[in-house]
Design an enzyme around this catalytic site. Structure first.
Site, PDB file in Angstrom:
ATOM      1  N   HIS A  63      11.667   7.359   2.472  1.00 21.04           N
ATOM      2  CA  HIS A  63      10.431   6.575   2.071  1.00 21.04           C
ATOM      3  C   HIS A  63       9.212   7.516   1.947  1.00 21.04           C
ATOM      4  O   HIS A  63       9.042   8.263   2.688  1.00 21.04           O
ATOM      5  CB  HIS A  63      10.107   5.589   3.226  1.00 21.04           C
ATOM      6  CG  HIS A  63      11.336   4.580   3.537  1.00 21.04           C
ATOM      7  ND1 HIS A  63      11.183   3.176   3.057  1.00 21.04           N
ATOM      8  CD2 HIS A  63      12.309   4.645   4.102  1.00 21.04           C
ATOM      9  CE1 HIS A  63      12.333   2.543   3.518  1.00 21.04           C
ATOM     10  NE2 HIS A  63      12.808   3.515   4.072  1.00 21.04           N
ATOM     11  N   LEU A  64       8.870   7.312   0.639  1.00 20.36           N
ATOM     12  CA  LEU A  64       7.607   8.325   0.451  1.00 20.36           C
ATOM     13  C   LEU A  64       6.272   7.389   0.658  1.00 20.36           C
ATOM     14  O   LEU A  64       5.183   8.074   0.462  1.00 20.36           O
ATOM     15  CB  LEU A  64       7.628   8.789  -1.175  1.00 20.36           C
ATOM     16  CG  LEU A  64       9.022   9.596  -1.362  1.00 20.36           C
ATOM     17  CD1 LEU A  64       9.066  10.066  -2.781  1.00 20.36           C
ATOM     18  CD2 LEU A  64       9.195  10.618  -0.100  1.00 20.36           C
ATOM     19  N   ARG A  65       6.351   6.320   0.583  1.00 20.64           N
ATOM     20  CA  ARG A  65       4.933   5.362   0.864  1.00 20.64           C
ATOM     21  C   ARG A  65       4.126   5.167  -0.116  1.00 20.64           C
ATOM     22  O   ARG A  65       3.291   4.449  -0.356  1.00 20.64           O
ATOM     23  CB  ARG A  65       4.137   5.909   2.358  1.00 20.64           C
ATOM     24  CG  ARG A  65       5.094   5.940   3.382  1.00 20.64           C
ATOM     25  CD  ARG A  65       5.757   4.537   3.765  1.00 20.64           C
ATOM     26  NE  ARG A  65       6.340   4.875   5.119  1.00 20.64           N
ATOM     27  CZ  ARG A  65       7.139   4.017   5.590  1.00 20.64           C
ATOM     28  NH1 ARG A  65       7.459   2.792   4.880  1.00 20.64           N
ATOM     29  NH2 ARG A  65       7.731   4.112   6.953  1.00 20.64           N
ATOM     30  N   ASP A 306      16.736   9.388   6.323  1.00 19.18           N
ATOM     31  CA  ASP A 306      16.152   8.018   6.557  1.00 19.18           C
ATOM     32  C   ASP A 306      14.722   8.368   6.928  1.00 19.18           C
ATOM     33  O   ASP A 306      14.284   7.924   8.001  1.00 19.18           O
ATOM     34  CB  ASP A 306      16.865   7.296   7.618  1.00 19.18           C
ATOM     35  CG  ASP A 306      16.456   5.799   7.497  1.00 19.18           C
ATOM     36  OD1 ASP A 306      16.099   5.359   6.374  1.00 19.18           O
ATOM     37  OD2 ASP A 306      16.738   4.904   8.303  1.00 19.18           O
TER      38      ASP A 306
END
Length: 425
Positions: A63-65, A306
């Site tokens: 997840h890079l946001r 993850d």
């Protein structure tokens, strides 16, 4: 620029190469291994004595946001952290804000990653519009805009008929579907593995069945449709058994595990340490053993980080109310190397789980050091120790349960397409 990487232990899972030799790079590609090509002029020499030279790592879930939660991380900050961890390709879930259910969002993510220049970023597209589990997302258009696979993340598709139709459509165009299997009704109020430790701490648990029921349902529909399917971040031994049985029946299914599920169990969740509030939760020691066995038997094909960066405030609340997840890009390789230290797996096999295997799952022509391949390369010192802390983590997310711990194995140089994108100072 022509680069020579000299004297390293070159490990290439695709060719089975494992020897101390030299590597020659030019025009963004691997030119030769061993002897220099004719008329090769070296612009830069990288001394790799005592180090491992391998393909750049491919992370199947990070997840890079960005877009949407840039206070937790940005594409620039997280891809810089990935490069520091030897990762050259990142796969991002569709759970951004806005969700990756239009080509515009998919292209935005890739454009910003290209502008940052640290790693390749390949987004997953949403399987259903808005991840609502109702209407099929425009999969064909998303695939045309660079989406490497399609997922509904951990959000439910309650109707099995809807899921069947999604898989039928994906199968028609040979699109990869990635499941992060979880029955939302069983997991709804839980924050850790349902077991004795959760009872002792007075916390609501998430039963194994929350994962295994959904794995079983998805496998039956995969078998019905013939779609290419991958199961991400398994946490239960029973899930591995279901995947293994499906593979033995000839289903085109693969699976990965997050490295922390191979290292930790719910026994470590004590003193309400919010850094151990994870999704999926840490399971029992028996589940951890089952995941390791699945890795060794190749039922589990790959290892991922993850990566789920959180801001400081998100982890400062009572355990059950904190945001789940850990920052894992820079600890992916050193944590994986602990499996080699424990003699559970040989180093070349471990590197295959981090490079070639993810590439094959995704259908990428990468994860190899064979001449002619793009020069995505990780060079690391397997013996160098470092302390995980806010200073050493480049990720905007400092939420690591390994904070303060000393890990062994550190990346010294990362190359992306023949260009140095990280060098340890």
């Amino acid at each position: 620029m022509n680069i020579k990487i000299a004297g390293g232990r070159v490990i290439d899972p695709a060719s089975g190469l494992d020897q101390i030799t030299d590597l020659y790079i030019g025009d963004g590609e691997i030119l030769a291994i061993g002897d220099a090509p004719e008329d090769f002029h070296c612009d830069e020499l990288i001394q790799a004595d005592g180090q491992i030279v391998c393909p750049g790592l491919i992370d199947l879930c990070a997840h890079l946001r960005e877009p949407g939660e840039t206070h937790k991380g940005t594409i620039a900050s997280e891809t810089a952290a990935a490069a520091a961890g030897g990762i050259t390709t990142l796969i991002t879930p569709p759970t951004t804000r806005p969700i990756v259910d239009t080509p515009a969002v998919a292209e935005l993510i890739q454009d910003r990653a290209a502008d940052a220049g640290f790693t390749r970023v390949l987004p997953m597209g949403a399987l259903t519009q808005g991840l609502q589990g109702e209407q099929l997302a425009p999969l064909h258009a998303l695939a045309g805009s660079g989406c490497i696979a399609f997922s509904n993340a951990r959000l439910p598709i309650k109707s099995s008929l809807n899921l069947l139709r999604c898989l039928e459509y994906a199968a028609t165009f040979d699109l990869l579907v990635i499941f992060q299997a979880q029955d939302a009704s069983l997991a709804v109020s839980g924050c850790m593995h349902e077991g004795a430790n959760a009872t002792r701490m007075g916390l609501s648990g998430i039963p194994e069945a929350a994962e295994t029921i959904e794995v079983a349902r998805c496998l039956l529909l995969v078998e019905q449709t013939g779609v290419r399917a991958h199961f991400g971040q398994l946490s239960c031994e029973r899930s591995v058994q279901l995947i293994s049985a499906a593979q033995q029946r000839g289903l085109k299914v693969t699976a990965d595990v997050a490295v922390h599920h191979l290292i930790l169990s719910d026994e470590q969740v004590n003193e309400f340490d919010a850094s151990l509030h994870l999704q999926p939760p840490l399971r029992s020691a028996l589940d951890r053993a089952g995941l390791l066995q699945g890795l060794l038997s190749h039922s589990i094909t790959a290892i991922c980080s993850d990566h789920q960066p959180q801001d400081l405030i998100s982890k400062q609340a009572p355990f059950a109310e904190t945001a789940a997840g850990l920052s894992g890009l820079e600890t992916l390789l050193p944590l994986s190397l602990t499996l080699v230290d424990r003699k559970l797996i040989e180093l070349p096999q471990l590197i295959e789980k981090l490079t070639l295997a993810p590439a094959r799952i995704l259908g990428l022509d990468s994860g190899s050091l064979m001449p002619g391949k793009q020069a995505d390369i990780c060079i690391f010192d397997p013996e160098e120790s470092w302390v995980v802390n806010t200073e050493t983590l480049r990720s905007a997310g400092k939420n690591s349960p390994f904070s303060g711990k000393t890990l062994k194995g550190r990346v010294t140089t990362t190359l992306l397409g023949g260009r140095v994108v990280y060098r340890k100072h």
